[in-house]
Scaffold this motif. Structure first.
Motif, mmCIF file in Angstrom:
data_model
loop_
_atom_site.group_PDB
_atom_site.id
_atom_site.type_symbol
_atom_site.label_atom_id
_atom_site.label_comp_id
_atom_site.label_asym_id
_atom_site.label_seq_id
_atom_site.Cartn_x
_atom_site.Cartn_y
_atom_site.Cartn_z
ATOM 1 N N GLN A 20 0.854 -1.242 -0.087
ATOM 2 C CA GLN A 20 0.021 0.076 -0.082
ATOM 3 C C GLN A 20 1.065 1.286 -0.068
ATOM 4 O O GLN A 20 0.211 2.390 -0.231
ATOM 5 C CB GLN A 20 -1.014 -0.179 1.210
ATOM 6 C CG GLN A 20 -2.086 -1.136 1.219
ATOM 7 C CD GLN A 20 -2.886 -0.943 0.139
ATOM 8 O OE1 GLN A 20 -3.244 0.029 -0.270
ATOM 9 N NE2 GLN A 20 -3.152 -2.216 -0.485
ATOM 10 N N SER A 21 2.200 1.011 0.282
ATOM 11 C CA SER A 21 3.103 2.318 0.465
ATOM 12 C C SER A 21 3.844 2.471 -0.819
ATOM 13 O O SER A 21 4.965 3.121 -0.895
ATOM 14 C CB SER A 21 3.774 2.387 1.833
ATOM 15 O OG SER A 21 4.813 0.906 1.628
ATOM 16 N N THR A 22 3.676 1.640 -2.080
ATOM 17 C CA THR A 22 4.487 1.630 -3.137
ATOM 18 C C THR A 22 3.459 1.722 -4.357
ATOM 19 O O THR A 22 2.286 1.461 -4.081
ATOM 20 C CB THR A 22 5.356 0.409 -3.326
ATOM 21 O OG1 THR A 22 4.568 -0.593 -3.197
ATOM 22 C CG2 THR A 22 6.367 0.376 -2.289
ATOM 23 N N GLY A 23 4.075 2.094 -5.412
ATOM 24 C CA GLY A 23 3.456 2.348 -6.583
ATOM 25 C C GLY A 23 4.223 1.816 -7.808
ATOM 26 O O GLY A 23 5.336 1.496 -7.513
ATOM 27 N N LYS A 24 3.688 1.840 -9.213
ATOM 28 C CA LYS A 24 4.509 1.573 -10.292
ATOM 29 C C LYS A 24 4.609 2.954 -11.205
ATOM 30 O O LYS A 24 3.466 3.633 -11.301
ATOM 31 C CB LYS A 24 3.902 0.347 -10.828
ATOM 32 C CG LYS A 24 4.468 -0.233 -12.230
ATOM 33 C CD LYS A 24 3.684 -1.192 -13.014
ATOM 34 C CE LYS A 24 3.602 -2.373 -12.006
ATOM 35 N NZ LYS A 24 2.878 -3.463 -12.746
ATOM 36 N N GLY A 56 11.111 1.214 -26.657
ATOM 37 C CA GLY A 56 11.069 2.705 -25.698
ATOM 38 C C GLY A 56 10.313 2.402 -24.738
ATOM 39 O O GLY A 56 10.389 3.087 -23.683
ATOM 40 N N ARG A 57 9.653 1.320 -24.322
ATOM 41 C CA ARG A 57 8.687 0.829 -23.089
ATOM 42 C C ARG A 57 9.428 0.713 -21.641
ATOM 43 O O ARG A 57 10.685 -0.104 -21.956
ATOM 44 C CB ARG A 57 7.793 -0.044 -23.408
ATOM 45 C CG ARG A 57 6.819 0.132 -24.428
ATOM 46 C CD ARG A 57 5.903 -0.824 -24.295
ATOM 47 N NE ARG A 57 6.324 -2.180 -24.880
ATOM 48 C CZ ARG A 57 6.112 -2.660 -26.144
ATOM 49 N NH1 ARG A 57 5.609 -2.148 -27.089
ATOM 50 N NH2 ARG A 57 6.745 -3.703 -26.280
ATOM 51 N N PHE A 58 9.166 1.496 -20.769
ATOM 52 C CA PHE A 58 9.939 0.819 -19.570
ATOM 53 C C PHE A 58 8.855 0.767 -18.275
ATOM 54 O O PHE A 58 7.706 1.422 -18.374
ATOM 55 C CB PHE A 58 10.784 2.246 -19.333
ATOM 56 C CG PHE A 58 10.390 3.345 -18.548
ATOM 57 C CD1 PHE A 58 9.954 3.700 -17.556
ATOM 58 C CD2 PHE A 58 9.762 4.294 -19.887
ATOM 59 C CE1 PHE A 58 8.996 4.980 -17.194
ATOM 60 C CE2 PHE A 58 9.194 5.734 -19.716
ATOM 61 C CZ PHE A 58 8.731 6.075 -18.287
ATOM 62 N N THR A 59 9.410 0.177 -17.361
ATOM 63 C CA THR A 59 8.469 0.076 -16.327
ATOM 64 C C THR A 59 9.393 -0.058 -14.823
ATOM 65 O O THR A 59 10.439 -0.675 -14.728
ATOM 66 C CB THR A 59 7.913 -1.331 -16.109
ATOM 67 O OG1 THR A 59 6.909 -1.522 -17.239
ATOM 68 C CG2 THR A 59 7.071 -1.609 -15.102
ATOM 69 N N LEU A 60 9.132 0.782 -13.980
ATOM 70 C CA LEU A 60 9.819 0.870 -12.564
ATOM 71 C C LEU A 60 8.820 0.380 -11.719
ATOM 72 O O LEU A 60 7.777 1.016 -11.313
ATOM 73 C CB LEU A 60 10.080 2.537 -12.289
ATOM 74 C CG LEU A 60 11.763 2.567 -12.620
ATOM 75 C CD1 LEU A 60 11.454 2.720 -14.375
ATOM 76 C CD2 LEU A 60 12.072 4.072 -12.242
ATOM 77 N N ALA A 61 9.108 -0.651 -11.052
ATOM 78 C CA ALA A 61 8.090 -1.621 -9.877
ATOM 79 C C ALA A 61 8.568 -1.284 -8.633
ATOM 80 O O ALA A 61 9.531 -0.841 -8.268
ATOM 81 C CB ALA A 61 7.804 -2.907 -10.339
ATOM 82 N N ALA A 62 7.381 -1.433 -7.748
ATOM 83 C CA ALA A 62 7.863 -1.077 -6.272
ATOM 84 C C ALA A 62 8.459 0.096 -5.907
ATOM 85 O O ALA A 62 9.559 -0.031 -5.212
ATOM 86 C CB ALA A 62 8.552 -2.433 -5.537
#
Length: 755
Positions: A20-24, A56-62
């Motif tokens: 609940q304290s992280t996002g993407k 060119g797609r990227f994702t930063l999790a947690a």
């Protein structure tokens, strides 16, 4: 058991609380609506980051909840920052836009030092332009494209046949050297007649060096050089096509095919241009724009070799049929005195190649060119037949002597054979039987330069060239360049000092000498022109908090000429006098290029040039008299404003150039002003991307329909048969009064495809 349940409960609570304290964060990295593969994306001040995929797609999790600066960078682009907020349990989509960097690692230039170096590391200031800029205002050839470059002015020299040359920083066309792949192919006759034959379709990039470059390139590179780098066959589209037409009913077709054949790759490019309309908007009885039919065929081969050694060869053939004159002219009138016409047939072929010798641990490159230019022209009753063959060979050896010293040594040989039907190649009076004596100039030379890295931030480049001209003897050309810059490329200073020289062949350079409207007089043996130039260049790259970027490129320059040869139109209205200047000449000024790339899809490019070009010549009374350079505006500017409607896939461009009043060639007591008015040529364009590789474009050129007034003097009497009738000022027919194209407002539409 109680303790076990308590631990499980605490673990679940901890995981739930962390979730609940992280996002993407997700998104796509683009540049001008195209994806940028493998860009680096990270959160400033943290260790969180990712690399974009091939799309060119990227994702930063947690990502912990909070506000961050999202930083993005890629090779060949300026890094950008953007503020983002991460909410608990949510996915935030952030699309990033990168702008090409003026000091990017991917921008390799060769014109300044004859070595492949990163533009930001070059001690010599080199301006770099890609076809992307030229597409903002599409044209059918390089000559028209160059009008978009600040400080570079394509100048029409004849209002009837439309031939021209290229001015850099106010200096006339013969002071500009035009290269193809670093080879001096476009010179002398080709400078006047062949510039229209370089199609936009074969250009990979254009490098511009302003100021003397004679130390590396010899004669003609006094004002600067333009190096046209052609496409690499191994990287060119497998198939490309570009069709452009305007409401004036001219049409251009560019086709390109690239293939890999074993270890070789080849590119075949063909350009066809067709315009046969005889427009006369100003109703002077003459065509406003000459009719033209031309074809250019270019073929380039390159081979993959061990250790990336260079091996390529290319050839080009160019043919043009050009006419300008009175509307009733027909080919039967060619050379006659009943209906005036200027008819030009041009045939030209070029061969060039480079080969790196297979010497282990050494970079030794052999380069060579050969071109032949055939000219068959009629200017009213004046017939001009000319043939020119130029051969050029060069051997260079580049060696890294130490971590601080890069040495370049070269030897060159150039031979120029020229023959025509004018007195320039005629046998001396009284020779029996009369016969032509073609002009042959041999020009062997050698040069050396050392690039010395004084500190990690500072570089000194020293060079010296020696040439032996078979007509004028020994000529030395030294130069010195110093560069200091910050390691990140955000600030760069360059100072250059150089010497240039030029050997003149008037009959192959000055079109006004051939039109038949004035007689050419050379009262003395002409000496080579010499010049000294000093310039200071400053680059500044800024990134704002919003992610916008600002690029500034400013230069101060001063060039001092001795033995300068200038045409004198004033002493005798019926003559053009050429002699070495008894005095000196100066070209000085300031240029500023700026680029603003905003975080929004808006890009603004502005260029300004301030010039003071003049000569101080001795008068009969003794004192020096200041004379301003013709066709050199004290102020000129260019701009290109681009905005992308990403959702619609539409790019909008607004481009143009502005010029202040400039001196013009006029007759004594001429009713026409001796200076042009202020004027601006403005264009708009919209480009719609239909699918990958396919786009349609259209717009309006010369938005406000500007046309110069009175381009021809006495167009009703082009053969000067009625000079003595009702003509108290003694005017004669003249075609040299020119300061802007004689093309009014016109619509254009095109489609391009690349596979």
């Amino acid at each position: 058991m109680k303790h076990t349940l308590l631990l499980v409960f605490l673990f679940i609570f901890s995981v739930s609380g962390r979730a609940q304290s992280t996002g993407k964060l997700t998104g796509v990295v683009r540049s001008d609506s195209k994806e940028v593969p493998f860009a680096s994306v990270g959160l400033k001040g943290t260790t969180l980051g990712a690399t974009a995929d091939e799309h060119g797609r990227f994702t930063l999790a947690a990502v912990p909840v909070g506000a961050y600066k999202l930083v993005c960078s890629a090779v060949g682009y300026l890094a950008t920052e953007r503020g983002v907020a991460v909410a608990a349990g949510q996915t935030t989509t952030v699309n990033l836009s990168l702008n090409p960097s003026a000091s990017a690692l991917g921008e390799v230039v060769v014109s300044g030092t004859l070595n492949e170096v990163m533009r930001g590391e070059s001690p010599v200031a080199v301006e770099l332009y890609s076809p992307k800029l030229f597409r903002k205002n599409p044209a059918v050839c390089l000559f028209e494209n160059l009008a978009m470059i600040n400080g570079v002015r394509p100048q029409l020299n004849c209002n009837v046949c439309g031939t021209g040359d290229i001015h850099i920083n106010g200096l006339e066309g013969p002071y500009t050297m035009v290269l193809i792949d670093g080879m001096p192919l476009v010179s002398s006759l080709g400078t006047v007649y062949g510039l229209s034959g370089i199609p936009s379709s074969l250009i990979e990039r254009v490098e511009v060096v302003k100021g003397p470059a004679s130390t590396l390139y010899g004669s003609e590179a006094v004002g600067g050089l333009i190096n046209v780098i052609t496409k690499n066959p191994s990287k060119a589209p497998r198939f490309s096509a570009d069709v452009l037409a305007t409401s004036h009913r001219d049409a251009n077709l560019d086709l390109g095919v690239a293939r890999n054949i074993g270890s070789a790759s080849t590119l075949l490019s063909t350009s066809l241009y067709h315009y046969t309309q005889r427009r006369d908007v100003n109703e002077d009885g003459f065509t406003d724009v000459p009719t033209q039919q031309r074809v250019s065929v270019f073929n380039k081969w390159s081979w993959a070799r061990p250790e990336q050694r260079v091996a390529n060869v290319a050839g080009r053939y160019y043919y043009e049929d050009r006419f300008g004159g009175q509307l009733g002219w027909a080919p039967a009138h060619r050379g006659g005195d009943s209906v005036y016409g200027e008819s030009v047939y041009t045939s030209r072929y070029e061969l060039l190649g480079q080969y790196q010798l297979p010497i282990a641990g050494q970079k030794v490159i052999l380069s060579g060119t050969l071109n032949q230019h055939q000219q068959n022209s009629a200017y009213g009753t004046t017939l001009y037949r000319a043939s020119q063959r130029v051969g050029f060979g060069q051997l260079t050896w580049a060696r890294e002597l130490s971590i601080r010293h890069n040495l370049l040594v070269g030897a060159t040989y150039r031979t120029t054979w020229y023959d025509d039907n004018t007195p320039a190649t005629a046998s001396p009076a009284g020779t029996e039987p009369p016969r032509n004596q073609p002009d042959l100039v041999q020009l062997p030379g050698a040069f050396v330069q050392d690039e010395w890295r004084l500190t990690p931030d500072a570089t000194l480049l020293a060079g010296l060239r020696y040439d032996y001209n078979s007509r004028h003897g020994s000529i030395l050309s030294p130069r010195l360049n110093y560069k200091w810059g910050r390691p990140d490329g955000s600030r760069v200073w360059r100072v250059g000092l150089g010497n240039g020289y030029r050997v003149v062949n008037l009959f192959t350079e000055d079109h006004a000498a051939l039109t038949g409207s004035r007689q050419v007089v050379v009262p003395e043996a002409l000496k080579p022109e010499r010049s000294w130039n000093v310039n200071v260049n400053y680059n500044r790259f800024l990134t704002t908090r919003s992610g916008s970027t600002i690029t500034l490129d400013a230069s101060l320059f001063y060039t001092y000429f001795t033995n300068k040869i200038s045409p004198d139109y004033d002493t005798n209205a019926d003559q053009i006098l050429y002699r070495n200047l008894d005095g000196y000449a100066v070209s000085r000024g300031l240029t500023l290029n700026s680029e603003f790339a905003l975080a929004r899809p808006l890009k603004v490019m502005l260029g300004v040039t301030l010039l003071d070009v003049f000569r101080q010549e001795r008068t009969a009374a003794g004192p020096l008299r200041r004379v301003a350079q013709l066709h050199s505006p004290p102020f000129s500017g260019t701009w290109a404003v681009s905005y992308t409607l990403q959702k619609l896939g539409v790019a909008l461009d607004y481009t143009g150039q502005v010029s202040s009043p400039m001196p013009l060639p006029v007759f004594p007591n001429d009713f026409r002003p001796g200076r042009s008015p202020w004027f601006a040529l403005q264009n708009v364009q919209a480009t719609r991307k239909l699918r990958e590789g396919l786009e349609v474009y259209g717009g309006l050129k010369n938005l406000f329909n500007f046309l110069p007034r009175h381009p021809l003097l006495r167009p009703f009497d082009p053969f000067d048969k009625q000079v003595g009738v009702d003509n108290p000022q003694g005017y004669t027919f003249d075609t040299s009064y020119n300061y802007a194209p004689m093309q009014g407002r016109r619509l254009f539409l095109g489609i391009r495809y690349a596979l």
